[in-house]
Design a protein around this motif. Structure first.
Motif, PDB file in Angstrom:
ATOM      1  N   ILE A 105       0.835  -1.204   0.000  1.00 38.58           N
ATOM      2  CA  ILE A 105       0.000   0.000   0.000  1.00 38.58           C
ATOM      3  C   ILE A 105       0.869   1.253   0.000  1.00 38.58           C
ATOM      4  O   ILE A 105       0.576   2.234  -0.694  1.00 38.58           O
ATOM      5  N   VAL A 106       1.949   1.227   0.756  1.00 36.67           N
ATOM      6  CA  VAL A 106       2.811   2.409   0.899  1.00 36.67           C
ATOM      7  C   VAL A 106       3.753   2.571  -0.289  1.00 36.67           C
ATOM      8  O   VAL A 106       4.180   3.690  -0.608  1.00 36.67           O
ATOM      9  N   LEU A 107       4.066   1.492  -0.981  1.00 34.49           N
ATOM     10  CA  LEU A 107       5.074   1.514  -2.050  1.00 34.49           C
ATOM     11  C   LEU A 107       4.832   2.565  -3.135  1.00 34.49           C
ATOM     12  O   LEU A 107       5.790   3.216  -3.571  1.00 34.49           O
ATOM     13  N   PRO A 108       3.599   2.779  -3.625  1.00 33.23           N
ATOM     14  CA  PRO A 108       3.420   3.760  -4.718  1.00 33.23           C
ATOM     15  C   PRO A 108       3.933   5.155  -4.406  1.00 33.23           C
ATOM     16  O   PRO A 108       4.340   5.877  -5.319  1.00 33.23           O
ATOM     17  N   LEU A 109       3.932   5.547  -3.132  1.00 33.52           N
ATOM     18  CA  LEU A 109       4.420   6.883  -2.790  1.00 33.52           C
ATOM     19  C   LEU A 109       5.932   6.985  -2.947  1.00 33.52           C
ATOM     20  O   LEU A 109       6.458   8.068  -3.201  1.00 33.52           O
ATOM     21  N   ALA A 110       6.627   5.859  -2.810  1.00 37.54           N
ATOM     22  CA  ALA A 110       8.086   5.867  -2.921  1.00 37.54           C
ATOM     23  C   ALA A 110       8.565   5.720  -4.355  1.00 37.54           C
ATOM     24  O   ALA A 110       9.716   6.044  -4.662  1.00 37.54           O
ATOM     25  N   LEU A 111       7.701   5.231  -5.249  1.00 36.07           N
ATOM     26  CA  LEU A 111       8.111   5.054  -6.634  1.00 36.07           C
ATOM     27  C   LEU A 111       8.243   6.400  -7.339  1.00 36.07           C
ATOM     28  O   LEU A 111       7.475   7.324  -7.061  1.00 36.07           O
ATOM     29  N   PRO A 112       9.200   6.546  -8.246  1.00 36.80           N
ATOM     30  CA  PRO A 112       9.274   7.777  -9.051  1.00 36.80           C
ATOM     31  C   PRO A 112       7.977   7.985  -9.823  1.00 36.80           C
ATOM     32  O   PRO A 112       7.378   7.027 -10.324  1.00 36.80           O
ATOM     33  N   GLY A 113       7.566   9.238  -9.933  1.00 33.24           N
ATOM     34  CA  GLY A 113       6.309   9.533 -10.610  1.00 33.24           C
ATOM     35  C   GLY A 113       6.289   9.066 -12.045  1.00 33.24           C
ATOM     36  O   GLY A 113       5.243   8.615 -12.543  1.00 33.24           O
ATOM     37  N   GLY A 117       3.562   6.719 -13.763  1.00 35.69           N
ATOM     38  CA  GLY A 117       2.843   7.201 -14.937  1.00 35.69           C
ATOM     39  C   GLY A 117       2.924   6.234 -16.103  1.00 35.69           C
ATOM     40  O   GLY A 117       1.919   5.949 -16.766  1.00 35.69           O
ATOM     41  N   ILE A 118       4.114   5.704 -16.374  1.00 37.45           N
ATOM     42  CA  ILE A 118       4.284   4.746 -17.470  1.00 37.45           C
ATOM     43  C   ILE A 118       3.482   3.481 -17.206  1.00 37.45           C
ATOM     44  O   ILE A 118       2.821   2.934 -18.108  1.00 37.45           O
ATOM     45  N   ALA A 119       3.534   2.992 -15.964  1.00 39.41           N
ATOM     46  CA  ALA A 119       2.810   1.769 -15.621  1.00 39.41           C
ATOM     47  C   ALA A 119       1.302   1.966 -15.775  1.00 39.41           C
ATOM     48  O   ALA A 119       0.599   1.107 -16.329  1.00 39.41           O
ATOM     49  N   LEU A 120       0.794   3.093 -15.307  1.00 45.27           N
ATOM     50  CA  LEU A 120      -0.638   3.357 -15.420  1.00 45.27           C
ATOM     51  C   LEU A 120      -1.054   3.536 -16.878  1.00 45.27           C
ATOM     52  O   LEU A 120      -2.119   3.067 -17.298  1.00 45.27           O
ATOM     53  N   ASN A 121      -0.217   4.220 -17.650  1.00 41.80           N
ATOM     54  CA  ASN A 121      -0.526   4.415 -19.060  1.00 41.80           C
ATOM     55  C   ASN A 121      -0.647   3.073 -19.784  1.00 41.80           C
ATOM     56  O   ASN A 121      -1.585   2.839 -20.565  1.00 41.80           O
ATOM     57  N   ALA A 122       0.301   2.184 -19.504  1.00 41.37           N
ATOM     58  CA  ALA A 122       0.260   0.860 -20.129  1.00 41.37           C
ATOM     59  C   ALA A 122      -0.957   0.063 -19.666  1.00 41.37           C
ATOM     60  O   ALA A 122      -1.609  -0.618 -20.468  1.00 41.37           O
ATOM     61  N   ALA A 123      -1.269   0.158 -18.369  1.00 39.98           N
ATOM     62  CA  ALA A 123      -2.417  -0.580 -17.841  1.00 39.98           C
ATOM     63  C   ALA A 123      -3.727  -0.067 -18.429  1.00 39.98           C
ATOM     64  O   ALA A 123      -4.603  -0.857 -18.795  1.00 39.98           O
ATOM     65  N   PHE A 124      -3.853   1.244 -18.543  1.00 38.90           N
ATOM     66  CA  PHE A 124      -5.085   1.810 -19.097  1.00 38.90           C
ATOM     67  C   PHE A 124      -5.257   1.423 -20.564  1.00 38.90           C
ATOM     68  O   PHE A 124      -6.359   1.120 -21.022  1.00 38.90           O
ATOM     69  N   ALA A 203      -3.964  18.224  -1.874  1.00 35.19           N
ATOM     70  CA  ALA A 203      -2.840  19.069  -2.290  1.00 35.19           C
ATOM     71  C   ALA A 203      -1.920  18.324  -3.255  1.00 35.19           C
ATOM     72  O   ALA A 203      -1.470  18.888  -4.262  1.00 35.19           O
ATOM     73  N   LEU A 204      -1.633  17.056  -2.967  1.00 30.60           N
ATOM     74  CA  LEU A 204      -0.779  16.272  -3.866  1.00 30.60           C
ATOM     75  C   LEU A 204      -1.449  16.067  -5.219  1.00 30.60           C
ATOM     76  O   LEU A 204      -0.803  16.158  -6.269  1.00 30.60           O
ATOM     77  N   SER A 205      -2.749  15.773  -5.204  1.00 27.21           N
ATOM     78  CA  SER A 205      -3.462  15.583  -6.462  1.00 27.21           C
ATOM     79  C   SER A 205      -3.503  16.868  -7.271  1.00 27.21           C
ATOM     80  O   SER A 205      -3.280  16.861  -8.487  1.00 27.21           O
ATOM     81  N   PHE A 206      -3.787  17.973  -6.600  1.00 32.14           N
ATOM     82  CA  PHE A 206      -3.897  19.260  -7.290  1.00 32.14           C
ATOM     83  C   PHE A 206      -2.574  19.661  -7.922  1.00 32.14           C
ATOM     84  O   PHE A 206      -2.548  20.312  -8.974  1.00 32.14           O
ATOM     85  N   ASP A 207      -1.466  19.261  -7.313  1.00 27.53           N
ATOM     86  CA  ASP A 207      -0.136  19.700  -7.756  1.00 27.53           C
ATOM     87  C   ASP A 207       0.529  18.721  -8.717  1.00 27.53           C
ATOM     88  O   ASP A 207       1.584  19.021  -9.271  1.00 27.53           O
ATOM     89  N   GLU A 208      -0.068  17.556  -8.922  1.00 27.49           N
ATOM     90  CA  GLU A 208       0.597  16.497  -9.678  1.00 27.49           C
ATOM     91  C   GLU A 208       0.760  16.853 -11.155  1.00 27.49           C
ATOM     92  O   GLU A 208      -0.169  17.335 -11.807  1.00 27.49           O
ATOM     93  N   VAL A 209       1.961  16.604 -11.689  1.00 30.73           N
ATOM     94  CA  VAL A 209       2.262  16.881 -13.099  1.00 30.73           C
ATOM     95  C   VAL A 209       2.642  15.610 -13.854  1.00 30.73           C
ATOM     96  O   VAL A 209       2.080  15.311 -14.909  1.00 30.73           O
ATOM     97  N   VAL A 210       3.589  14.840 -13.301  1.00 29.09           N
ATOM     98  CA  VAL A 210       4.161  13.720 -14.054  1.00 29.09           C
ATOM     99  C   VAL A 210       3.115  12.642 -14.326  1.00 29.09           C
ATOM    100  O   VAL A 210       2.907  12.231 -15.475  1.00 29.09           O
ATOM    101  N   VAL A 211       2.453  12.159 -13.279  1.00 34.63           N
ATOM    102  CA  VAL A 211       1.440  11.113 -13.461  1.00 34.63           C
ATOM    103  C   VAL A 211       0.303  11.624 -14.341  1.00 34.63           C
ATOM    104  O   VAL A 211      -0.226  10.898 -15.186  1.00 34.63           O
TER     105      VAL A 211
END
Length: 270
Positions: A105-113, A117-124, A203-211
């Motif tokens: 559960i905690v791991l996604p926060l530690a992964l580079p954005g 982003g690449i993983a989600l793009n491929a999954a979608f 705040a994190l969602s509002f500021d997100e660029v890479v993902v």
């Protein structure tokens, strides 16, 4: 602990330098939003409110702001539900693989954005595109929720560790049903953590660029993406400074609210 006069002076200088490093650039953004020179000549020869007028009438900025608000609110709501349930499952129950689940559960926060982003793009593209669901606000919300869940999970888990299970057990001993215990005992104790987690997640969602870049698609523009795209345009740079100045001013309110809510009457932190 007693500090010598020299140590206090050194610590004071280091603190002042650190605060200046953070806040002087923010003050420059505020001043440039009023700078009459669109090239941001320094010091400003004159001040003007023209850029503020243009920003308020800029449809692109308004649409991007509305998209960011919707994405942030939806991602925060999703994170509150999933993060709270996950925290309760991990910290109120014992089961095989509990630590592994907490780690995942905690791991996604530690992964580079960019990796997320690449993983989600491929999954979608693999899962949603065959179903006729394209990239847009929905995929942005799902992408943002992957790390917003972690924020809520950490806040709720920390609060659950602090209060322990004894309050719920005492409520049950007094005859309260599980729903009554949740409503009158557990939820009031968790409310500060939920509120603080929601603010941080938004705040994190509002500021997100890479993902967002990998999940938004061509027709969806959040405010950070709009700022990034328009900053290099000569006639849009002053308007971008106004938008940034507004975000700085508006950020003070939720941060102050979270600080007050997470403070106990004695001046400590919950």
């Amino acid at each position: 602990m007693h500090l010598t006069r020299t140590a206090r002076i050194v610590l004071g200088c280091i603190t002042a330098a650190g605060l200046a490093l953070i806040y002087v650039p923010l003050l420059l953004v505020l001043l440039n939003s009023l700078n009459a020179d669109p090239s941001f000549a320094w010091p400003p020869g004159a001040l003007t409110g023209e850029w503020w007028r243009r920003a308020l009438h800029n449809t692109g900025a308004r649409d991007a702001l509305w998209t960011s608000l919707r994405a942030g609110l939806c991602a925060t709501a999703l994170a509150l539900v999933l993060g709270s349930l996950a925290a309760f499952a991990v910290h109120r129950h014992r089961f095989f693989g509990r630590q592994t689940v907490s780690f995942l559960i905690v791991l996604p926060l530690a992964l580079p954005g960019i990796v997320t982003g690449i993983a989600l793009n491929a999954a979608f593209r693999t899962v949603l595109t065959p179903l006729g669901i394209g990239f847009g606000l929905f995929t942005v919300v799902v992408g943002h929720a992957t790390f917003c869940v972690v924020i809520v999970f950490n806040n709720v888990a920390a609060r659950l560790r602090r209060i322990g299970p004894s309050l719920a057990e005492a409520s049950a001993d007094l005859g309260a049903r599980p729903g009554q215990t949740l409503r009158h005992v557990t939820f009031p104790a968790l409310r500060p953590a939920l509120f603080a987690g929601a603010l941080l997640a938004f705040a994190l969602s509002f500021d997100e660029v890479v993902v967002t870049t990998f999940t938004a698609g061509a027709g969806t523009r959040t405010l950070p993406i709009w700022i990034y795209e328009n900053l290099a345009r000569p006639h849009q740079a002053p308007v971008v400074n106004v938008v940034a100045a507004l975000l700085i001013a508006l950020s003070v309110l939720p941060v102050r609210a979270a600080q007050r809510l997470s403070s106990d009457p004695a001046g400590g932190r919950l």
